[in-house]
Design a protein around this motif. Sequence first.
Motif, PDB file in Angstrom:
ATOM      1  N   GLU A 374       0.852  -1.191   0.000  1.00 31.63           N
ATOM      2  CA  GLU A 374       0.000   0.000   0.000  1.00 31.63           C
ATOM      3  C   GLU A 374       0.888   1.242   0.000  1.00 31.63           C
ATOM      4  O   GLU A 374       1.411   1.636   1.045  1.00 31.63           O
ATOM      5  CB  GLU A 374      -0.915   0.007   1.220  1.00 31.63           C
ATOM      6  CG  GLU A 374      -1.911   1.160   1.216  1.00 31.63           C
ATOM      7  CD  GLU A 374      -2.749   1.198   2.480  1.00 31.63           C
ATOM      8  OE1 GLU A 374      -3.701   2.003   2.511  1.00 31.63           O
ATOM      9  OE2 GLU A 374      -2.451   0.465   3.441  1.00 31.63           O
ATOM     10  N   ARG A 379       3.174   0.404   3.638  1.00 32.23           N
ATOM     11  CA  ARG A 379       3.083  -0.822   4.415  1.00 32.23           C
ATOM     12  C   ARG A 379       2.705  -2.001   3.526  1.00 32.23           C
ATOM     13  O   ARG A 379       2.051  -1.839   2.492  1.00 32.23           O
ATOM     14  CB  ARG A 379       2.078  -0.677   5.550  1.00 32.23           C
ATOM     15  CG  ARG A 379       0.658  -0.356   5.125  1.00 32.23           C
ATOM     16  CD  ARG A 379      -0.243  -0.124   6.333  1.00 32.23           C
ATOM     17  NE  ARG A 379      -1.577   0.331   5.934  1.00 32.23           N
ATOM     18  CZ  ARG A 379      -2.546   0.627   6.793  1.00 32.23           C
ATOM     19  NH1 ARG A 379      -2.333   0.515   8.090  1.00 32.23           N
ATOM     20  NH2 ARG A 379      -3.732   1.041   6.360  1.00 32.23           N
ATOM     21  N   TRP A 381       0.644  -5.432   3.268  1.00 33.15           N
ATOM     22  CA  TRP A 381      -0.460  -6.219   3.828  1.00 33.15           C
ATOM     23  C   TRP A 381      -0.196  -7.691   3.565  1.00 33.15           C
ATOM     24  O   TRP A 381       0.121  -8.090   2.446  1.00 33.15           O
ATOM     25  CB  TRP A 381      -1.793  -5.829   3.185  1.00 33.15           C
ATOM     26  CG  TRP A 381      -2.329  -4.511   3.642  1.00 33.15           C
ATOM     27  CD1 TRP A 381      -1.989  -3.276   3.171  1.00 33.15           C
ATOM     28  CD2 TRP A 381      -3.311  -4.288   4.662  1.00 33.15           C
ATOM     29  NE1 TRP A 381      -2.692  -2.300   3.832  1.00 33.15           N
ATOM     30  CE2 TRP A 381      -3.511  -2.890   4.747  1.00 33.15           C
ATOM     31  CE3 TRP A 381      -4.042  -5.126   5.497  1.00 33.15           C
ATOM     32  CZ2 TRP A 381      -4.411  -2.325   5.651  1.00 33.15           C
ATOM     33  CZ3 TRP A 381      -4.938  -4.572   6.394  1.00 33.15           C
ATOM     34  CH2 TRP A 381      -5.123  -3.179   6.465  1.00 33.15           C
ATOM     35  N   VAL A 383      -2.050 -11.457   4.125  1.00 35.97           N
ATOM     36  CA  VAL A 383      -3.398 -11.976   4.359  1.00 35.97           C
ATOM     37  C   VAL A 383      -3.358 -13.489   4.505  1.00 35.97           C
ATOM     38  O   VAL A 383      -2.723 -14.189   3.718  1.00 35.97           O
ATOM     39  CB  VAL A 383      -4.334 -11.584   3.196  1.00 35.97           C
ATOM     40  CG1 VAL A 383      -5.750 -12.096   3.440  1.00 35.97           C
ATOM     41  CG2 VAL A 383      -4.331 -10.064   3.007  1.00 35.97           C
ATOM     42  N   HIS A 392      -5.455 -10.378   8.982  1.00 39.49           N
ATOM     43  CA  HIS A 392      -4.548  -9.621   8.136  1.00 39.49           C
ATOM     44  C   HIS A 392      -3.444  -9.036   9.025  1.00 39.49           C
ATOM     45  O   HIS A 392      -3.699  -8.686  10.179  1.00 39.49           O
ATOM     46  CB  HIS A 392      -5.258  -8.451   7.456  1.00 39.49           C
ATOM     47  CG  HIS A 392      -6.379  -8.835   6.546  1.00 39.49           C
ATOM     48  ND1 HIS A 392      -7.440  -9.625   6.944  1.00 39.49           N
ATOM     49  CD2 HIS A 392      -6.624  -8.517   5.246  1.00 39.49           C
ATOM     50  CE1 HIS A 392      -8.288  -9.776   5.920  1.00 39.49           C
ATOM     51  NE2 HIS A 392      -7.807  -9.115   4.889  1.00 39.49           N
ATOM     52  N   THR A 394      -0.040  -6.108   8.900  1.00 40.16           N
ATOM     53  CA  THR A 394       0.703  -5.104   8.153  1.00 40.16           C
ATOM     54  C   THR A 394       2.154  -5.117   8.606  1.00 40.16           C
ATOM     55  O   THR A 394       2.452  -5.328   9.787  1.00 40.16           O
ATOM     56  CB  THR A 394       0.106  -3.703   8.332  1.00 40.16           C
ATOM     57  OG1 THR A 394       0.042  -3.378   9.730  1.00 40.16           O
ATOM     58  CG2 THR A 394      -1.285  -3.610   7.726  1.00 40.16           C
TER      59      THR A 394
END
Length: 458
Positions: A374, A379, A381, A383, A392, A394
């Motif tokens: 992102e 950051r 992510w 999942v 999730h 970060t």
Amino acid sequence: MTPLRRSLMLLAACAAPVLGLGVLPAQAAPTDDIRINEVVTTGSVDDSIELVNKGTATVDISGWILKDNDNGSKFQIASGTTLAPGAFRAFDVDGKFGLGSSDKARVYLPNGSTLVDTFTWTSHSNPSWSRCPDGTGAFGPATLTLGAANSCSGSGSGSAWPGGSTIANADASNVFGSDVSGLFQDGTVMWAAQNSGKLWRLLPNGSGGWTPDTSNGWTSGKSLRFTGGSGTADAEGVTATGGNVYVASERNGDASGTSRLSVLRYDVSGTGSSLTATREWNLTSNLPSVSSNAGFEAITFVPDATLTGAGFKDESTGVPYNPAAYAAHAGGVFFVGVEGTGMIYGYVLLDSGTYTRVASISSGFAGVMELQWEPQASRLWVVCDDTCSGKHKTFAVNASGALAVTATYDRPSGMSNINNEGFSLAAAAECVGGFKPVFWADDSNTSGHALRKGTVTC
């Protein structure tokens, strides 16, 4: 502690000089309910100490003093500061002192000599030293949750989803079927990778969701072939950069019993019904062995400038990442996630077809199903699917140059624990009222829908 007992204790403390009883220790006062709950020594919020009130009454902590192991430096809490029962409050002490790799955090009453609580450590937080359970448990490594309840390693808990709780379908009924695994929003286009060896080009459907592009042969998705036009790429993850689409594949579907951990590059400008990879980076020999159906599940791309600006360290050299040390490449690092081990690896993929591994990161999950960088928040992510109850995480580059966990989130409360293997975030330009859209791909096509939408804070 009952109100009567508290009143008696306060009365005794006031009478102590007359009665010759001495000053009651801090452990016997209501302030015993205040505890150091989290300490952060590295990263973007380094040198922070969090306090928690584990009691049942609000405590005025005006003038209380925070210290490290040096009595010559202190941070004094501002007047008017209180902690309600169960509340958390983090203090950035960087302007007064630094928290080292072998140090301690201490909290004192305003007199500067009555110790309320202390915590000592012998290595930097990665990214947080946290009590679990809050206020009463032992300290251990955990995700960063300053100002909120702790999320300790192995506890299985996460913070509330940082966005709306409402989830809605983002596709029409039974458009894709099962096995949609990877997503990547590229401006006004959404790329979707399907395990059966397909790539979909999706366009906005006018109601906040997505529908297949019906031009240039994309109506039913395009078949994915390896270089030379052979095989069927088991497409699990997808990203795009420089006008090309990159797919993470765990095997050749025509030889499904053999692991083949590859990143495949595709030119998607043609009109045919299939795509042949213009380059394959077969990384199998560079990675621990996994079963043929537990390999690559995710891929994302992070630009060189972003990594150098953050001080990212190259594990192959042990020094800060230097893109100029590598021959021609896509202008960044590709990060891939492995389902079977929960590991994340970063690679510089050279145009020649060779590669260098520059990062090896444990996600802390049983498996990695999706990765998304992102840019807006700098950051990564990470999942997991229903195996991890849809959690999730970060990650961000910390002060040591490593990608480290910054938070763990539960899935939105409005989403069932479904087999979400894909996740994608809209760009910053789509932020409205502090929120932007996010999308999930359900590999199981639950209730006839493969795509769902929600929101996350900007």
